[in-house]
Design a protein around this motif. Structure first.
Motif, PDB file in Angstrom:
ATOM      1  N   ALA A 102      93.433  50.857  21.703  1.00 35.07           N
ATOM      2  CA  ALA A 102      93.687  50.720  20.270  1.00 35.07           C
ATOM      3  C   ALA A 102      92.370  50.628  19.510  1.00 35.07           C
ATOM      4  CB  ALA A 102      94.550  49.495  20.002  1.00 35.07           C
ATOM      5  N   GLU A 103      92.381  51.110  18.272  1.00 28.95           N
ATOM      6  CA  GLU A 103      91.164  51.125  17.456  1.00 28.95           C
ATOM      7  C   GLU A 103      91.482  50.665  16.043  1.00 28.95           C
ATOM      8  OE1 GLU A 103      87.442  54.118  17.078  1.00 28.95           O
ATOM      9  OE2 GLU A 103      89.352  54.945  16.346  1.00 28.95           O
ATOM     10  N   LEU A 104      90.619  49.821  15.508  1.00 26.04           N
ATOM     11  CA  LEU A 104      90.707  49.389  14.124  1.00 26.04           C
ATOM     12  C   LEU A 104      89.478  49.900  13.385  1.00 26.04           C
ATOM     13  CD1 LEU A 104      91.924  45.675  14.430  1.00 26.04           C
ATOM     14  CD2 LEU A 104      93.279  47.693  13.838  1.00 26.04           C
ATOM     15  N   VAL A 105      89.700  50.374  12.161  1.00 26.06           N
ATOM     16  CA  VAL A 105      88.602  50.854  11.329  1.00 26.06           C
ATOM     17  C   VAL A 105      88.516  49.949  10.107  1.00 26.06           C
ATOM     18  CG1 VAL A 105      87.667  52.780  10.002  1.00 26.06           C
ATOM     19  CG2 VAL A 105      88.946  53.223  12.114  1.00 26.06           C
ATOM     20  N   PHE A 106      87.327  49.405   9.851  1.00 22.68           N
ATOM     21  CA  PHE A 106      87.101  48.492   8.738  1.00 22.68           C
ATOM     22  C   PHE A 106      86.418  49.245   7.595  1.00 22.68           C
ATOM     23  CE2 PHE A 106      87.367  46.155  12.618  1.00 22.68           C
ATOM     24  CZ  PHE A 106      87.927  44.917  12.319  1.00 22.68           C
ATOM     25  N   GLY A 107      86.831  48.992   6.361  1.00 23.23           N
ATOM     26  CA  GLY A 107      86.195  49.648   5.223  1.00 23.23           C
ATOM     27  C   GLY A 107      86.982  49.464   3.943  1.00 23.23           C
ATOM     28  N   ARG A 108      86.480  50.033   2.846  1.00 23.76           N
ATOM     29  CA  ARG A 108      87.116  49.911   1.529  1.00 23.76           C
ATOM     30  C   ARG A 108      88.040  51.078   1.217  1.00 23.76           C
ATOM     31  NH1 ARG A 108      83.936  50.648  -2.359  1.00 23.76           N
ATOM     32  NH2 ARG A 108      82.020  51.158  -1.270  1.00 23.76           N
ATOM     33  N   SER A 109      87.996  52.146   2.010  1.00 26.84           N
ATOM     34  CA  SER A 109      88.810  53.327   1.728  1.00 26.84           C
ATOM     35  C   SER A 109      90.153  53.246   2.438  1.00 26.84           C
ATOM     36  CB  SER A 109      88.072  54.598   2.162  1.00 26.84           C
ATOM     37  OG  SER A 109      88.940  55.719   2.096  1.00 26.84           O
ATOM     38  N   PRO A 110      91.268  53.263   1.687  1.00 26.39           N
ATOM     39  CA  PRO A 110      92.589  53.238   2.345  1.00 26.39           C
ATOM     40  C   PRO A 110      92.843  54.481   3.182  1.00 26.39           C
ATOM     41  CG  PRO A 110      92.750  52.678   0.006  1.00 26.39           C
ATOM     42  CD  PRO A 110      91.376  53.208   0.232  1.00 26.39           C
ATOM     43  N   GLN A 111      92.143  55.581   2.855  1.00 25.21           N
ATOM     44  CA  GLN A 111      92.339  56.813   3.615  1.00 25.21           C
ATOM     45  C   GLN A 111      91.597  56.791   4.952  1.00 25.21           C
ATOM     46  OE1 GLN A 111      91.386  57.014   0.223  1.00 25.21           O
ATOM     47  NE2 GLN A 111      93.519  57.216  -0.342  1.00 25.21           N
ATOM     48  N   GLU A 112      90.517  56.017   5.050  1.00 23.89           N
ATOM     49  CA  GLU A 112      89.688  56.046   6.247  1.00 23.89           C
ATOM     50  C   GLU A 112      89.780  54.769   7.083  1.00 23.89           C
ATOM     51  OE1 GLU A 112      85.828  58.510   5.523  1.00 23.89           O
ATOM     52  OE2 GLU A 112      86.136  57.306   3.714  1.00 23.89           O
ATOM     53  N   ALA A 113      90.271  53.691   6.493  1.00 25.28           N
ATOM     54  CA  ALA A 113      90.293  52.407   7.196  1.00 25.28           C
ATOM     55  C   ALA A 113      91.718  51.866   7.264  1.00 25.28           C
ATOM     56  CB  ALA A 113      89.388  51.399   6.487  1.00 25.28           C
ATOM     57  N   ASN A 114      92.000  51.075   8.297  1.00 20.76           N
ATOM     58  CA  ASN A 114      93.284  50.382   8.359  1.00 20.76           C
ATOM     59  C   ASN A 114      93.128  48.873   8.203  1.00 20.76           C
ATOM     60  OD1 ASN A 114      92.123  50.042  10.894  1.00 20.76           O
ATOM     61  ND2 ASN A 114      93.521  51.485  11.878  1.00 20.76           N
ATOM     62  N   ILE A 115      91.890  48.385   8.187  1.00 18.09           N
ATOM     63  CA  ILE A 115      91.591  47.025   7.750  1.00 18.09           C
ATOM     64  C   ILE A 115      90.807  47.196   6.455  1.00 18.09           C
ATOM     65  CG2 ILE A 115      90.544  44.803   8.313  1.00 18.09           C
ATOM     66  CD1 ILE A 115      92.867  45.575  10.124  1.00 18.09           C
ATOM     67  N   VAL A 116      91.515  47.107   5.334  1.00 21.71           N
ATOM     68  CA  VAL A 116      90.956  47.544   4.049  1.00 21.71           C
ATOM     69  C   VAL A 116      90.457  46.354   3.237  1.00 21.71           C
ATOM     70  CG1 VAL A 116      91.430  48.826   1.931  1.00 21.71           C
ATOM     71  CG2 VAL A 116      92.565  49.487   4.066  1.00 21.71           C
ATOM     72  N   PHE A 117      89.281  46.532   2.646  1.00 16.36           N
ATOM     73  CA  PHE A 117      88.673  45.512   1.800  1.00 16.36           C
ATOM     74  C   PHE A 117      88.764  45.928   0.336  1.00 16.36           C
ATOM     75  CE2 PHE A 117      86.937  44.787   5.928  1.00 16.36           C
ATOM     76  CZ  PHE A 117      86.696  43.418   6.004  1.00 16.36           C
ATOM     77  N   ASP A 118      88.732  44.935  -0.559  1.00 14.63           N
ATOM     78  CA  ASP A 118      88.755  45.210  -1.985  1.00 14.63           C
ATOM     79  C   ASP A 118      87.430  45.833  -2.422  1.00 14.63           C
ATOM     80  OD1 ASP A 118      91.264  44.019  -2.068  1.00 14.63           O
ATOM     81  OD2 ASP A 118      90.396  42.026  -2.387  1.00 14.63           O
ATOM     82  N   GLN A 119      87.486  46.444  -3.628  1.00 15.60           N
ATOM     83  CA  GLN A 119      86.282  47.089  -4.140  1.00 15.60           C
ATOM     84  C   GLN A 119      85.172  46.094  -4.472  1.00 15.60           C
ATOM     85  OE1 GLN A 119      85.998  50.446  -4.228  1.00 15.60           O
ATOM     86  NE2 GLN A 119      88.028  50.484  -3.282  1.00 15.60           N
ATOM     87  N   VAL A 120      85.525  44.811  -4.617  1.00 15.58           N
ATOM     88  CA  VAL A 120      84.504  43.804  -4.945  1.00 15.58           C
ATOM     89  C   VAL A 120      83.569  43.545  -3.768  1.00 15.58           C
ATOM     90  CG1 VAL A 120      85.953  42.672  -6.668  1.00 15.58           C
ATOM     91  CG2 VAL A 120      86.083  41.942  -4.282  1.00 15.58           C
ATOM     92  N   HIS A 121      83.993  43.914  -2.555  1.00 14.61           N
ATOM     93  CA  HIS A 121      83.132  43.733  -1.382  1.00 14.61           C
ATOM     94  C   HIS A 121      82.158  44.906  -1.303  1.00 14.61           C
ATOM     95  CE1 HIS A 121      86.698  41.237  -0.380  1.00 14.61           C
ATOM     96  NE2 HIS A 121      85.780  40.421   0.118  1.00 14.61           N
ATOM     97  N   ALA A 122      81.130  44.833  -2.136  1.00 13.45           N
ATOM     98  CA  ALA A 122      80.207  45.967  -2.275  1.00 13.45           C
ATOM     99  C   ALA A 122      79.401  46.232  -1.009  1.00 13.45           C
ATOM    100  CB  ALA A 122      79.256  45.722  -3.450  1.00 13.45           C
ATOM    101  N   ASP A 123      79.215  45.223  -0.168  1.00 17.65           N
ATOM    102  CA  ASP A 123      78.404  45.438   1.029  1.00 17.65           C
ATOM    103  C   ASP A 123      79.222  45.994   2.189  1.00 17.65           C
ATOM    104  OD1 ASP A 123      79.839  43.114   1.283  1.00 17.65           O
ATOM    105  OD2 ASP A 123      78.311  42.073   2.466  1.00 17.65           O
ATOM    106  N   VAL A 124      80.519  46.219   1.951  1.00 11.79           N
ATOM    107  CA  VAL A 124      81.367  46.874   2.952  1.00 11.79           C
ATOM    108  C   VAL A 124      81.545  48.326   2.523  1.00 11.79           C
ATOM    109  CG1 VAL A 124      83.628  46.933   4.061  1.00 11.79           C
ATOM    110  CG2 VAL A 124      82.565  44.732   3.492  1.00 11.79           C
ATOM    111  N   SER A 125      81.158  49.261   3.362  1.00 10.68           N
ATOM    112  CA  SER A 125      81.231  50.676   3.020  1.00 10.68           C
ATOM    113  C   SER A 125      82.673  51.165   3.037  1.00 10.68           C
ATOM    114  CB  SER A 125      80.393  51.508   4.002  1.00 10.68           C
ATOM    115  OG  SER A 125      79.037  51.132   3.941  1.00 10.68           O
ATOM    116  N   ARG A 126      82.884  52.370   2.494  1.00 12.23           N
ATOM    117  CA  ARG A 126      84.226  52.948   2.480  1.00 12.23           C
ATOM    118  C   ARG A 126      84.771  53.056   3.902  1.00 12.23           C
ATOM    119  NH1 ARG A 126      86.284  55.381  -1.807  1.00 12.23           N
ATOM    120  NH2 ARG A 126      87.341  56.922  -0.511  1.00 12.23           N
TER     121      ARG A 126
END
Length: 322
Positions: A239-263
Motif C-alpha cells: 500500500a502507498e500513501l501520497v502526502f500533499g496539497r493537491s487532491p488530484q495527486e495526494a490521498n493525504i491532503v493538506f489545506d492550502q495554508v500549509h505552504a511548506d507542503v508541496s502539491r
C-alpha cells in the motif's frame, strides 16, 4: 296575409345584409386593418412569451448543471465555487476535476468556447481561403479532434470517481447529452460515489491472476504533529500513501495554508516482506527524518519502523512509521 308577411321578412333581411356589406366595404376599411394588426400583435406577443419561457427554462437547466458540477468539484476538493456558473470558467473548473490540461477546453464537447471557436475558425478560413471543400475538411478534422479529447477527458473523469474508464465511450455515442447529464447528476449527488482512482479488479489482493501473494505483515502511519496529529493510517503490504496539497495527486491532503507542503510532497509505501517503509520525496521544501536528515529528492529511501518523517522545513507536520 301570409304572403305579405313572407315578403316583409325577405325585404327586412335584404336590408340588413345590404347594410352590413355596405358598412364593411365602404365605411370601415380601417377597422379591418386594425383587426388584422391586433391579430398580428397577439401572435407576436404569444411568440415573445414562448421565447421568454424557453430562455427561462434554459437558464434553469444551466444553473442546475452548474450546481451539479460544483458539488462534484467539492468531492474533488476544487476551489472556486463561482466557476461552474460562468461560461468558459465552467469548462476550466471541469478540467480541474479530472486533472486535465486547461487547453482541453478548446476540444471539449459542445461547450460555449468550442462553438465560438468553430464559428471564429470558419470566419477566418473563409476570409483567407474562400474554399468550401477545404473549410469543410478542416471542420471535420476539428470535430474528430474534439471527440478524441472529449473521450480522453471522460476517461480520467470517470476513473477519478471509481468508474471503469471505458465508460467514456457513452459520452462519444450521440445521446443529446443525456448520458453525460445522468452520470454527472449521479456522481454529484450520490453519497456512495467518492473521489478516488479506479481499481482494476484483476489487481485486487486475493483475485486469481492478481500477481504474487502479499505479505501478512501490516503497518500503520501515525500523525505526530500538525494537521493529522493522532490520526492513524493502516498500511497493507504494497500500500502507498501520497502526502500533499493537491487532491488530484495526494490521498493525504493538506489545506492550502500549509505552504511548506508541496502539491505532491512525498509518498510512503509499506514493504511488508522486508518489514520496512519506502519514502520518496518530490517536494521543493524537503522531507526530513529524525536528526534533521533531508531525503534526496526523487530517490526512494528505505526507512525502518519507528522512524519519524517531517514534511517541509518548518517540520510542523510529522508522522511516525510504525
Amino acid at each position: 296575409m301570409k304572403k305579405r308577411m313572407k315578403m316583409g321578412l325577405l325585404v327586412l333581411a335584404a336590408l340588413v345584409m345590404t347594410g352590413c356589406l355596405t358598412g364593411c366595404a365602404s365605411s370601415n376599411p380601417n377597422d379591418i386593418q386594425n383587426m388584422a394588426t391586433d391579430m398580428v400583435n397577439a401572435v407576436s406577443a404569444f411568440g415573445g412569451l414562448i421565447t421568454l419561457l424557453g430562455l427561462a427554462f434554459a437558464l434553469i437547466i444551466y444553473f442546475v448543471e452548474g450546481y451539479a458540477i460544483m458539488c462534484t468539484g467539492h468531492k474533488a476538493k476544487i476551489e472556486g465555487d463561482f466557476m461552474p456558473f460562468v461560461p468558459i470558467a465552467r469548462q476550466i473548473y471541469q478540467m480541474k476535476i479530472a486533472d486535465c490540461p486547461v487547453w482541453y477546453i478548446f476540444f471539449f464537447g459542445t461547450s460555449t468556447i468550442t462553438v465560438c471557436s468553430v464559428m471564429l475558425i470558419c470566419f477566418l478560413l473563409w476570409m483567407v481561403i474562400e474554399s468550401i471543400p477545404i473549410i469543410t475538411a478542416l471542420i471535420i478534422i476539428y470535430v474528430l479532434a474534439n471527440m478524441v479529447f472529449t473521450f480522453l477527458y471522460y476517461q480520467k473523469y470517470y476513473k477519478a470517481f471509481g468508474f471503469n474508464p471505458n465508460t467514456a465511450w457513452l459520452n462519444i455515442i450521440p445521446s443529446f447529452g443525456v448520458v453525460a447529464l445522468v452520470f454527472g447528476m449521479l456522481i454529484a449527488f450520490s453519497n456512495d460515489i467518492h473521489y478516488g482512482d479506479y481499481v482494476d479488479p484483476s489487481k485486487l489482493p486475493g483475485v486469481p491472476g492478481s500477481g504474487e501473494k502479499k505479505s501478512s505483515n501490516k503497518g500503520v502511519i501515525v500523525g505526530v504533529s500538525g494537521k493529522y496529529e493522532n490520526a492513524s493510517f493502516d498500511m497493507e503490504d504494497g500500500a502507498e500513501l501520497v502526502f500533499g496539497r493537491s487532491p488530484q495527486e495526494a490521498n493525504i491532503v493538506f489545506d492550502q495554508v500549509h505552504a511548506d507542503v508541496s502539491r505532491k510532497h512525498c509518498s510512503v509505501r509499506f514493504d511488508g516482506r522486508n518489514n520496512q517503509y519506502i519514502v520518496t520525496d518530490f517536494s521543493a521544501t524537503g522531507t526530513y527524518t529524525d536528526g534533521g536528515v533531508r531525503l534526496e529528492k526523487n530517490q526512494p529511501k528505505q526507512l525502518s519502523r519507528g522512524t519519524v518523517i517531517y514534511l517541509g522545513g518548518s517540520k510542523q507536520n510529522a508522522f511516525r512509521l510504525n
